[in-house]
Design a protein around this motif. Structure first.
Motif, mmCIF file in Angstrom:
data_model
loop_
_atom_site.group_PDB
_atom_site.id
_atom_site.type_symbol
_atom_site.label_atom_id
_atom_site.label_comp_id
_atom_site.label_asym_id
_atom_site.label_seq_id
_atom_site.Cartn_x
_atom_site.Cartn_y
_atom_site.Cartn_z
ATOM 1 N N PHE A 1 0.826 -1.206 0.000
ATOM 2 C CA PHE A 1 0.000 0.000 0.000
ATOM 3 C C PHE A 1 0.862 1.259 0.000
ATOM 4 N N LEU A 2 1.857 1.292 0.880
ATOM 5 C CA LEU A 2 2.708 2.485 0.979
ATOM 6 C C LEU A 2 3.550 2.696 -0.271
ATOM 7 N N MET A 3 4.058 1.604 -0.847
ATOM 8 C CA MET A 3 4.837 1.753 -2.086
ATOM 9 C C MET A 3 3.974 2.322 -3.211
ATOM 10 N N THR A 4 2.754 1.825 -3.320
ATOM 11 C CA THR A 4 1.855 2.317 -4.366
ATOM 12 C C THR A 4 1.443 3.756 -4.097
ATOM 13 N N TYR B 1 0.102 -10.541 -11.996
ATOM 14 C CA TYR B 1 -0.198 -11.558 -10.992
ATOM 15 C C TYR B 1 -1.409 -11.195 -10.141
ATOM 16 N N PHE B 2 -1.561 -9.932 -9.831
ATOM 17 C CA PHE B 2 -2.644 -9.464 -8.972
ATOM 18 C C PHE B 2 -3.717 -8.806 -9.842
ATOM 19 N N ILE B 3 -4.813 -9.505 -10.068
ATOM 20 C CA ILE B 3 -5.883 -9.007 -10.926
ATOM 21 C C ILE B 3 -6.502 -7.759 -10.300
ATOM 22 N N GLY B 4 -6.588 -6.697 -11.075
ATOM 23 C CA GLY B 4 -7.179 -5.454 -10.606
ATOM 24 C C GLY B 4 -6.185 -4.462 -10.024
ATOM 25 N N TYR B 5 -4.933 -4.879 -9.826
ATOM 26 C CA TYR B 5 -3.935 -3.986 -9.240
ATOM 27 C C TYR B 5 -3.432 -3.002 -10.289
ATOM 28 N N SER C 1 -3.933 0.852 -4.825
ATOM 29 C CA SER C 1 -3.241 0.735 -3.541
ATOM 30 C C SER C 1 -4.085 -0.048 -2.533
ATOM 31 N N ILE C 2 -5.410 0.120 -2.586
ATOM 32 C CA ILE C 2 -6.297 -0.648 -1.702
ATOM 33 C C ILE C 2 -6.292 -2.119 -2.115
ATOM 34 N N ILE C 3 -6.353 -2.366 -3.413
ATOM 35 C CA ILE C 3 -6.298 -3.744 -3.911
ATOM 36 C C ILE C 3 -4.948 -4.360 -3.562
ATOM 37 N N GLY C 4 -3.881 -3.577 -3.692
ATOM 38 C CA GLY C 4 -2.550 -4.052 -3.324
ATOM 39 C C GLY C 4 -2.436 -4.364 -1.839
ATOM 40 N N LEU C 5 -3.116 -3.592 -1.014
ATOM 41 C CA LEU C 5 -3.148 -3.864 0.420
ATOM 42 C C LEU C 5 -3.712 -5.256 0.689
ATOM 43 N N LEU C 6 -4.789 -5.586 0.001
ATOM 44 C CA LEU C 6 -5.418 -6.894 0.188
ATOM 45 C C LEU C 6 -4.537 -8.025 -0.349
ATOM 46 N N TYR C 7 -4.010 -7.842 -1.552
ATOM 47 C CA TYR C 7 -3.143 -8.871 -2.132
ATOM 48 C C TYR C 7 -1.851 -9.036 -1.327
ATOM 49 N N GLY C 8 -1.290 -7.931 -0.888
ATOM 50 C CA GLY C 8 -0.069 -7.989 -0.087
ATOM 51 C C GLY C 8 -0.301 -8.709 1.226
ATOM 52 N N ALA C 9 -1.446 -8.454 1.845
ATOM 53 C CA ALA C 9 -1.776 -9.132 3.094
ATOM 54 C C ALA C 9 -1.994 -10.623 2.862
ATOM 55 N N LEU C 10 -2.659 -10.967 1.778
ATOM 56 C CA LEU C 10 -2.910 -12.375 1.466
ATOM 57 C C LEU C 10 -1.606 -13.123 1.209
#
Length: 102
Positions: A36-39, A60-64, A71-80
């Protein structure tokens, strides 16, 4: 004498084990907040070709994407991904510790 050795072995096992769930949660938080912070940093920075390398994660991350929504989508993918990696590392480590102490 045998009980002292047995007690030391039990203490060694208890201290050597990692709590897999706790490691997964910590890694999920680090992975999610980190992505999230990087994005967000790249969105704030702005520019003509901002985030072209980080944008490759969309393969790799659909919707990112390198946007606020991304950044919100990345937060979820990063957490997963962080949680899965943390859990796997903890589980593998605990199996190795159990194997070595037997």
């Amino acid at each position: 004498m045998t009980q002292q050795l047995l007690g030391k072995n039990d203490i060694h096992r208890a201290l050597a084990r990692i709590r897999t769930g706790a490691l997964a949660i910590v890694c999920a938080m680090v992975g999610g907040v980190g992505l999230f912070l990087m994005t967000a940093w790249l969105v704030v920075k702005d520019g003509p070709h901002v985030g072209q390398h980080l944008q490759l994660l969309s393969n790799y991350f659909i919707g990112y994407s390198v946007t606020w929504q991304g950044s919100i989508i990345g937060l979820l993918y990063g957490a997963l991904c962080g949680g899965a990696i943390g859990w796997a590392v903890g589980a593998i480590y605990n199996r190795i510790v159990n194997f070595k102490t037997q």
